[in-house]
Scaffold this motif. Structure first.
Motif, PDB file in Angstrom:
ATOM      1  N   ALA A 780      78.502  34.596  30.794  1.00  0.00           N
ATOM      2  CA  ALA A 780      77.491  35.602  31.503  1.00  0.00           C
ATOM      3  C   ALA A 780      78.224  35.944  33.060  1.00  0.00           C
ATOM      4  O   ALA A 780      79.026  37.034  33.734  1.00  0.00           O
ATOM      5  CB  ALA A 780      76.725  35.452  31.597  1.00  0.00           C
ATOM      6  N   ASP A 781      78.015  34.789  33.880  1.00  0.00           N
ATOM      7  CA  ASP A 781      78.605  34.568  35.430  1.00  0.00           C
ATOM      8  C   ASP A 781      79.946  34.652  35.642  1.00  0.00           C
ATOM      9  O   ASP A 781      80.780  35.932  36.702  1.00  0.00           O
ATOM     10  CB  ASP A 781      78.008  33.540  35.882  1.00  0.00           C
ATOM     11  N   LEU A 782      81.113  33.929  34.728  1.00  0.00           N
ATOM     12  CA  LEU A 782      82.001  34.126  34.523  1.00  0.00           C
ATOM     13  C   LEU A 782      82.646  35.346  33.829  1.00  0.00           C
ATOM     14  O   LEU A 782      83.419  35.980  35.116  1.00  0.00           O
ATOM     15  CB  LEU A 782      82.357  33.071  33.674  1.00  0.00           C
ATOM     16  N   ILE A 783      82.271  35.872  33.441  1.00  0.00           N
ATOM     17  CA  ILE A 783      83.306  37.115  33.237  1.00  0.00           C
ATOM     18  C   ILE A 783      82.795  38.758  33.220  1.00  0.00           C
ATOM     19  O   ILE A 783      84.025  38.826  34.800  1.00  0.00           O
ATOM     20  CB  ILE A 783      82.577  37.602  31.520  1.00  0.00           C
ATOM     21  N   MET A 784      81.554  38.236  34.506  1.00  0.00           N
ATOM     22  CA  MET A 784      81.631  39.176  35.692  1.00  0.00           C
ATOM     23  C   MET A 784      81.737  39.141  36.642  1.00  0.00           C
ATOM     24  O   MET A 784      82.918  39.875  37.565  1.00  0.00           O
ATOM     25  CB  MET A 784      79.930  38.948  36.052  1.00  0.00           C
ATOM     26  N   GLU A 785      82.141  38.067  37.127  1.00  0.00           N
ATOM     27  CA  GLU A 785      83.349  37.507  38.132  1.00  0.00           C
ATOM     28  C   GLU A 785      84.796  38.146  38.177  1.00  0.00           C
ATOM     29  O   GLU A 785      85.313  38.171  38.524  1.00  0.00           O
ATOM     30  CB  GLU A 785      82.794  35.962  38.347  1.00  0.00           C
ATOM     31  N   GLU A 786      85.608  37.783  37.251  1.00  0.00           N
ATOM     32  CA  GLU A 786      87.129  37.677  36.641  1.00  0.00           C
ATOM     33  C   GLU A 786      86.608  39.350  36.823  1.00  0.00           C
ATOM     34  O   GLU A 786      87.363  40.056  37.506  1.00  0.00           O
ATOM     35  CB  GLU A 786      87.236  37.735  34.823  1.00  0.00           C
ATOM     36  N   VAL A 787      85.866  40.222  36.605  1.00  0.00           N
ATOM     37  CA  VAL A 787      85.683  41.666  36.520  1.00  0.00           C
ATOM     38  C   VAL A 787      86.198  41.754  37.927  1.00  0.00           C
ATOM     39  O   VAL A 787      86.478  43.319  38.250  1.00  0.00           O
ATOM     40  CB  VAL A 787      84.809  42.322  35.262  1.00  0.00           C
ATOM     41  N   ILE A 788      85.006  41.240  38.358  1.00  0.00           N
ATOM     42  CA  ILE A 788      85.209  42.067  40.152  1.00  0.00           C
ATOM     43  C   ILE A 788      85.999  41.674  40.385  1.00  0.00           C
ATOM     44  O   ILE A 788      86.523  42.752  41.881  1.00  0.00           O
ATOM     45  CB  ILE A 788      83.721  41.037  40.570  1.00  0.00           C
ATOM     46  N   ARG A 789      86.717  40.698  40.529  1.00  0.00           N
ATOM     47  CA  ARG A 789      87.635  39.804  41.432  1.00  0.00           C
ATOM     48  C   ARG A 789      89.211  40.892  41.067  1.00  0.00           C
ATOM     49  O   ARG A 789      90.131  41.205  41.940  1.00  0.00           O
ATOM     50  CB  ARG A 789      88.847  38.625  40.422  1.00  0.00           C
ATOM     51  N   THR A 790      88.660  41.757  39.655  1.00  0.00           N
ATOM     52  CA  THR A 790      90.372  42.209  39.562  1.00  0.00           C
ATOM     53  C   THR A 790      90.156  43.734  39.794  1.00  0.00           C
ATOM     54  O   THR A 790      91.148  44.366  40.524  1.00  0.00           O
ATOM     55  CB  THR A 790      90.224  42.700  37.503  1.00  0.00           C
TER      56      THR A 790
END
Length: 829
Positions: A780-790
């Motif tokens: 969950a944290d990695l998916i959230m982080e990937e979206v915010i990074r884009t």
């Protein structure tokens, strides 16, 4: 044996024997019913009890039995009190005239004291023991004074003792006499009530003192008979108790009978211990006990009378019909008959309750059908035609009635006028009339008051739209009520079926489980098996205090897992409050699968209030639910809508209503609650933890994904968001999950969040496939982080992602073999 069988099977003798047996049973039953009616309803039993209590005395001069019996009868059976009074006087007169005079004086004294007390305290029932105490004391002092002309301190003490005994006997008779007098006894008797009843019986037997034949005393014979009956019915504890109480009362009446207390107690104990041998075993126990105590008490001189008295009591006992002993046993706690009676009573209450619930369920279903048929009674086409006719009639009422061309338009050219006005109305409703020059010109040529009619049509259409909105609200309200009533009806029907489920009898399995655990060195107080159904094991136990060593989880549950061939866990445990107590433990089936969850959540712009709401909950019956709701827009209003959706969903699902009905209900509530164009999405997954089947209900939500090793499965459905339309069919998608699967659910802020991405499905699948971890929270944290990074670190929308991992429910403790015992899948011989 073969000859006997031939006689029974003989075509002539067999029917005769059957008819004789039937006649004998009917005759015996008829005699018992007549005697029962004669003794209880006609009042003969009160005459017998009163006569014997009138004869009863203690230590040759204390007479405490008569007045308490009359006083209690006066309050609980007033219509039979006069018979009781006459019986008391007759019984006292059979002893001596002096005895009867004292009883009469006590009755008169009671009448005076009772009348005086009633002037001060209206509730005579509460003051009855005190009134009897005063009456006995006054009667004894007056009787002694009439005899000797004075009352010495000795007689004062004796009067006080006699009045005190009368006071205690009043309290005892208040407990025991209703057992005899009431037409319908209670379901069971307390031990205190049984003891009070035995004191009443012993007091009655005291009235037989002095009645003998050939040296055989009647009170001793009946006392042993009574002890034998109760020992056979209630076992050793009841038999011993009855023996002590009866022997104590008899010894007070006659000091020579003091050893009878130990004789009756020991005889009742042996008779109860040997009750497994039926009547013969109980009789042998009484005979042995009475002979042994007789040898130690009075020596061999009293052996023969004791033997005869015991044999007569045994004879009476053997002649006692089994129906009487079974009827008495129903009221004695601990007997099989009592347990069966309690189960039958509980079953009757259960059936009545289930019937009432079924009736309510049918009522709710009928109400639901009534509301549902309201808006199905008229077809849409007919309804539309009727509304057009009403609208046109309203327009023509104000325009055509006073027009000089009325006959030409509506008589000669009715069809043409109707069609053109209908077209004008439809075009005006669609706001295309003023653009349709051809229709407008044609209408102006046809109608001489076209401007007035056009204005009237616009005005009537505005009223029509308002009425249609109101009708739609009423329609939606009725539909909501119909669906809610149907859901309540289904829940009540399910509840009724649960009530009707009866506890199965598993006596053999209970004994085998107890034996296995005791063989292993674990002491078990009680085992109760309620269900052995696959996936629904329900067992309760009482075990000694374990001082927190965890025997239930570490030893008992693993052994039950091996015996039942299913994983068993501790569902509930209530530990004893002290070392000598017992812990009560409930064991049940473990779920085949377990879940581990993770969640990542962020509000737009890093704020505190998000328009997304989520929840993960246990629904019972081995189901687990996860839900995400996304309110329209952002901020407090969107949070209110989504949070309200989640809260409603949780409460409705936990009530037991079907998920489809729940979502339709929520949709109706939210659409009726406000006129604003506000809606929310709902992404719901319901996972069955027994078979890993998962139902997805997606209402305007984004797709979910299942990660199965290197495979990514997309789950989506086409349903509009909640609150947009009032009526819709919920599309349910089912997927069979496996151990190790990871379910990812997300709001549109996550799914559509990546910047410069054309195909969100492919991007999300690629990211999920590239994940190296299987920890739900890390995913969950990695998916959230990937979206915010884009998005270069910006949060442009509310974001929520739920991750659920499904695994086999591996037992914490390995099963412990219990060899030589039954298995659930094996038949028990």
């Amino acid at each position: 044996m073969e000859k006997a069988e031939r006689r029974v099977n003989n075509p002539f003798i067999g029917p005769v024997i059957q008819k004789m047996n039937s006649w004998f049973n009917k005759t015996t039953k008829s005699i018992i019913q007549r005697l029962y009616s004669l003794f209880l309803y006609k009042g003969l039993i009160y005459l017998v009890i009163g006569f014997l209590l009138g004869r009863a005395f203690i230590l040759s001069e204390v007479i405490p039995f008569a007045l308490p019996f009359f006083g209690v009868m006066l309050f609980i059976k007033k219509d039979k009190a006069f018979l009781a009074c006459l019986a008391l006087l007759a019984g006292a007169l059979s002893i001596s005239v002096q005895h009867s005079l004292f009883v009469l004086l006590a009755l008169v004294s009671f009448a005076i004291c009772s009348k005086m007390t009633s002037l001060i305290i209206k509730d005579g029932f509460k003051t009855l023991p005190v009134v009897i105490f005063l009456s006995m004391a006054l009667a004894r002092c007056a009787f002694v004074y009439a005899q000797y002309g004075k009352v010495t301190s000795y007689y004062y003490v004796m009067a006080f003792v006699e009045a005190g005994l009368a006071f205690i006997l009043t309290l005892i008779f208040l407990q025991s006499l209703p057992i005899v007098t009431s037409k319908r006894a209670k379901q069971s008797l307390k031990i205190e009530e049984i003891i009070c009843f035995m004191i009443l019986i012993a007091s009655v037997l005291t009235g037989l003192t002095g009645v003998s034949f050939q040296g055989l005393q009647a009170e001793l014979i009946l006392a042993r008979y009574t002890v034998l009956v109760f020992a056979f019915i209630g076992g050793a504890s009841i038999g011993c108790t009855v023996g002590v109480v009866t022997g104590l009362i008899l010894s007070l009446a006659n000091i020579g009978n003091l050893y009878q207390m130990s004789l009756l107690a020991f005889s009742g104990l042996l008779g109860g211990l040997l009750k497994e041998g039926k009547k013969v075993g109980a009789a042998v126990g009484l005979l042995i006990g009475s002979l042994l105590i007789s040898l130690y008490g009075e020596g061999s001189a009293e052996l023969i009378p004791t033997l005869y008295e015991s044999l007569i009591a045994i004879g009476l006992f053997l002649l006692t019909p089994q129906s009487i002993t079974k009827k008495v046993a129903k009221y004695i706690p601990g007997t099989i008959e009592h347990s069966q009676e309690q189960q039958q009573y509980a079953r009757k209450i259960r059936d009545v309750t289930a019937q009432k619930v079924d009736q309510f369920s049918n009522i709710f279903y009928a109400l639901s059908e009534s509301f549902a048929t309201f808006y199905h009674s008229v077809s849409n086409k007919e309804s539309k035609e009727k509304e057009i006719d009403l609208l046109l009639s309203s327009v023509t009422e104000y325009s055509c009635q006073a027009c000089y061309k009325k006959n030409k338009c509506w008589v000669e050219n009715f069809d043409k006028t109707y069609e053109i006005m209908k077209q004008v109305m439809q075009e005006t409703e669609e706001k295309n009339y003023y653009k349709n020059r051809k229709l407008k010109k044609e209408f102006q040529q046809h109608c001489s008051k076209s401007k007035q009619v056009e204005a009237l049509i616009e005005d009537e259409l505005s009223h029509f739209r308002a009425n249609q909105t109101l009708k739609q609200k009423i329609h939606d309200s009725r539909r909501l009520v119909a669906e809610q009533l149907l859901g309540v009806s289904q829940v009540m029907a399910d509840f009724s079926r649960e009530i009707k489920r009866e506890r199965e009898q598993h006596f053999v399995q209970e004994e085998q489980v107890t034996e296995a655990l005791q063989h292993f060195g674990i002491e078990i107080q009680q085992v109760e098996i309620y269900s052995l159904d696959q996936g629904n094991i329900d067992i309760e136990m009482s075990i000694p205090y374990c001082n927190g060593h965890g025997e239930c989880e570490k030893l008992i549950a693993p052994m039950l897992s091996d015996i039942l061939e299913e994983q068993i866990i501790v569902k509930a445990e209530q530990c004893a409050g002290h070392p000598n107590g017992y812990c009560h433990v409930a064991f049940g089936s473990a779920k085949s699968y377990r879940v581990k969850t993770g969640v990542a959540h962020a509000a737009k712009g890093g704020g505190l209030v998000s328009g997304d709401s989520y929840n993960m909950m246990e629904l019972g019956l081995g189901k687990y639910a996860a839900a995400i709701s996304d309110g329209m827009g952002n901020g407090a209003r969107a949070h209110l809508e989504s949070n309200e959706t989640i809260k409603l969903l949780e409460k409705i699902l936990q009530s037991g209503i079907d998920e489809k009905v729940a979502i339709k209900t929520i949709n109706s509530i939210l659409s009726l609650r406000t006129t604003d164009e506000i809606y929310s999405t709902l992404d719901l997954a319901i996972l069955d933890l027994q078979n890993a089947n998962c139902k997805f209900l997606k209402i305007g939500s984004t797709p979910s994904f299942i990660k199965r090793s290197e495979q990514i499965i997309k789950v989506q459905a086409s349903n509009l968001p909640i609150g947009i339309i009032t009526e819709f069919d919920v599309d349910v998608v089912s997927e069979q999950l496996k151990a190790g699967d990871i379910l990812i659910m997300m709001s549109d802020g996550i799914f559509e969040g990546p910047r410069h991405v054309e195909n969100y499905d492919l991007w999300m699948k690629r990211k999920l496939k590239s994940l190296k971890t299987e920890n739900p929270q890390e995913i969950a944290d990695l998916i959230m982080e990937e979206v915010i990074r884009t998005r270069s670190g910006r949060i442009d929308d509310d974001m929520t992602v739920l991750v659920i991992k499904i695994d086999h429910n591996t037992p914490k403790w390995a099963s412990i073999p219990a060899p030589g015992l039954f298995r659930k899948n094996q038949e028990i011989s």
